[in-house]
Design an enzyme around this catalytic site. Structure first.
Site, PDB file in Angstrom:
ATOM      1  N   HIS A 274       0.840  -1.204   0.000  1.00  0.00           N
ATOM      2  CA  HIS A 274       0.000   0.000   0.000  1.00  0.00           C
ATOM      3  C   HIS A 274       0.878   1.260   0.000  1.00  0.00           C
ATOM      4  O   HIS A 274       0.631   2.197  -0.760  1.00  0.00           O
ATOM      5  CB  HIS A 274      -0.928  -0.034   1.224  1.00  0.00           C
ATOM      6  CG  HIS A 274      -1.736   1.212   1.413  1.00  0.00           C
ATOM      7  ND1 HIS A 274      -3.023   1.338   0.945  1.00  0.00           N
ATOM      8  CD2 HIS A 274      -1.430   2.397   2.005  1.00  0.00           C
ATOM      9  CE1 HIS A 274      -3.477   2.542   1.256  1.00  0.00           C
ATOM     10  NE2 HIS A 274      -2.536   3.202   1.891  1.00  0.00           N
ATOM     11  N   GLU A 275       1.905   1.260   0.843  1.00  0.00           N
ATOM     12  CA  GLU A 275       2.788   2.436   0.908  1.00  0.00           C
ATOM     13  C   GLU A 275       3.549   2.613  -0.408  1.00  0.00           C
ATOM     14  O   GLU A 275       3.735   3.724  -0.892  1.00  0.00           O
ATOM     15  CB  GLU A 275       3.767   2.338   2.086  1.00  0.00           C
ATOM     16  CG  GLU A 275       3.114   2.205   3.466  1.00  0.00           C
ATOM     17  CD  GLU A 275       2.065   3.256   3.757  1.00  0.00           C
ATOM     18  OE1 GLU A 275       2.179   4.392   3.272  1.00  0.00           O
ATOM     19  OE2 GLU A 275       1.082   2.927   4.457  1.00  0.00           O
ATOM     20  N   GLU A 347      -6.126   7.129  -1.241  1.00  0.00           N
ATOM     21  CA  GLU A 347      -6.091   5.876  -0.464  1.00  0.00           C
ATOM     22  C   GLU A 347      -6.749   4.733  -1.238  1.00  0.00           C
ATOM     23  O   GLU A 347      -6.271   3.601  -1.215  1.00  0.00           O
ATOM     24  CB  GLU A 347      -6.768   6.060   0.898  1.00  0.00           C
ATOM     25  CG  GLU A 347      -6.057   7.027   1.829  1.00  0.00           C
ATOM     26  CD  GLU A 347      -4.615   6.647   2.121  1.00  0.00           C
ATOM     27  OE1 GLU A 347      -4.283   5.445   2.035  1.00  0.00           O
ATOM     28  OE2 GLU A 347      -3.817   7.556   2.406  1.00  0.00           O
ATOM     29  N   ASP A 351      -4.885   1.304  -2.356  1.00  0.00           N
ATOM     30  CA  ASP A 351      -5.385  -0.042  -2.023  1.00  0.00           C
ATOM     31  C   ASP A 351      -5.504  -0.904  -3.273  1.00  0.00           C
ATOM     32  O   ASP A 351      -5.148  -2.087  -3.269  1.00  0.00           O
ATOM     33  CB  ASP A 351      -6.762   0.051  -1.337  1.00  0.00           C
ATOM     34  CG  ASP A 351      -6.650   0.292   0.167  1.00  0.00           C
ATOM     35  OD1 ASP A 351      -5.533   0.107   0.709  1.00  0.00           O
ATOM     36  OD2 ASP A 351      -7.663   0.653   0.798  1.00  0.00           O
TER      37      ASP A 351
END
Ligand SMILES: [Zn+2]
Length: 416
Positions: A274-275, A347, A351
């Site tokens: 995710h990061e 976000e 994802d």
């Protein structure tokens, strides 16, 4: 010189007022949690998350209302003019001395008003819910460190602002927006190496399992990730998290030590993916660009509002500062949903990209369930609360989106 609040100000106060009433309403009366929450979380988990967040939200909105009320009272009553006169006399009619003393008094008053709320939500509530690992003394050390840092930066900001107003009476807002934009860039670059180490220790991960997992992901994402750092978050909390920060040479992925200690490796992998997805999609630059745009917009509005409230155009008397602080307090609150709207968009994208990097939908789903349950998130907030204050989609929304992304990548793999 008395300050006047005209229709522009009234509109801003009205908007912030409506938002705070709605915020208060949906904090106290969140309605029923959607039944879907029961598929992934026990009724107790849902309720505990709601209760914990209700307390946090109440403290937040009360603190905001107290600070706004104080500044409004100051600006609307003649007290602010009396105070400005007093500081001018006390500093022997020195313009800059009066300005700084005035700022210090207002800053201290705001700290004094907000510290009980910060103490309650940052220390007592955290202990009550079993999150905090901090002693009372350690909490205060943190508080004084960040307050000191905030004071220093604010003083530099106030001096630059008033200097710009005097130097460029008609265009100072452009200069201020340019200064602050430059500061955003500098801060993004230096924050991970200058500010973050004041509060935490960061050590490069040496765990071979973590290193090989990161290596595999970085090959897939085609990202040269040189720095995966472990932060000693456990000195303050049992909550787990991770983030991505920095620009150019200071870029890094930071994992909380609590994440590595309490979560299985495939869930940690989902976090790292995710990061990396944020990194891969240029979210820091996008966030920075949006911040700079918003910043020009805010300074422009402030300029127009001050022109209508203050009769002289240069050498603003110190009490104009109270008006400027009121503006930023109201505008940042009223702008929260817009900021969160952009953040949630990034976000969701992170994802989706993360799932395509790991190809492991079950781990990504378990991660969302575990994070929400252990961090006591409000997994099914009211629509207003989600829109207003969620920088990430709620756990339930993230679960749905990840499932959807999993279906999409499955069908695109099958059709290939
Ligand atoms: Zn994220």
């Amino acid at each position: 010189m008395q300050l006047r609040l005209n229709s522009g100000w009234l509109a801003l106060v009205f908007l912030a007022g409506v938002f705070s009433l709605l915020y208060l309403w949906f904090t106290l009366f969140p309605g029923r949690a959607v039944p879907e929450a029961g598929y992934y979380f026990s009724a107790e988990q849902v309720n505990q998350g709601r209760q914990y967040n209700m307390s946090l939200r109440l403290v937040y909105i009360c603190s905001f209302l107290v600070e706004v009320s104080f500044l409004l009272w100051l600006v609307l009553s003649s007290r602010v003019v009396d105070l400005a006169r007093w500081v001018q006399r006390a500093t022997g009619d020195s313009y800059w001395g009066g300005l700084l003393l005035f700022f210090l008094i207002i800053w201290l008053s705001l700290q004094f008003l907000s510290v009980p709320f910060n103490l309650y939500s940052g220390y007592f509530l955290q202990h009550q819910w079993g999150f905090s690992t901090q002693t009372f003394g350690a909490w205060w050390v943190d508080y004084f460190k960040s307050a000191g840092l905030g004071l220093f930066l604010s003083i530099v900001g106030v001096v630059l602002l008033f200097w710009a107003i005097n130097r460029w009476p008609g265009t100072w807002w452009l200069a201020c927006a340019a200064f602050v934009s430059l500061w955003f860039v500098i801060q993004t670059f230096f924050w991970p190496v200058v500010i973050a180490p004041l509060f935490n220790r960061f050590t490069p991960s040496k765990d071979p399992a973590v290193l090989s997992m990161v290596h595999e992901l970085s090959e897939k994402a085609r990202l040269p990730v040189s720095q995966v750092l472990i932060m000693d978050a456990s000195r303050r909390t049992t909550k787990a998290n991770a983030y991505f920060a920095g620009l150019g040479r200071t870029k890094r992925i930071v994992l909380y030590d609590t994440l590595l200690a309490d979560y299985p490796l495939d869930e940690v992998k989902a976090v790292v993916a995710h990061e990396m997805a944020h990194w891969n999609r240029g979210h820091i630059i996008r966030g920075l660009a949006l911040g700079i745009l918003g910043n020009f917009f805010l300074w422009g509005i402030l300029f127009v509002l001050l022109r209508s409230s203050v009769t002289q155009f240069t050498r603003y008397p110190p009490h104009v500062l109270a008006l400027i602080l009121l503006f930023f307090l109201l505008a940042s609150f009223a702008g929260t949903p817009l900021q969160n709207y952009f953040s949630r968009g990034m976000e969701v994208e992170a994802d989706q990209v993360a799932v395509s990097l790991t190809g492991d939908v079950p781990a990504a789903l378990r991660l969302q369930v575990d994070l929400a349950a252990r961090n006591l998130s409000d997994v099914a907030p009211s629509a207003f609360m989600h829109w207003f204050s969620y920088s990430h989609p709620s756990a339930l929304n993230r679960i749905k989106l990840i499932q959807h992304a999993g279906d999409d990548s499955l069908s695109s793999n099958l059709s290939r």
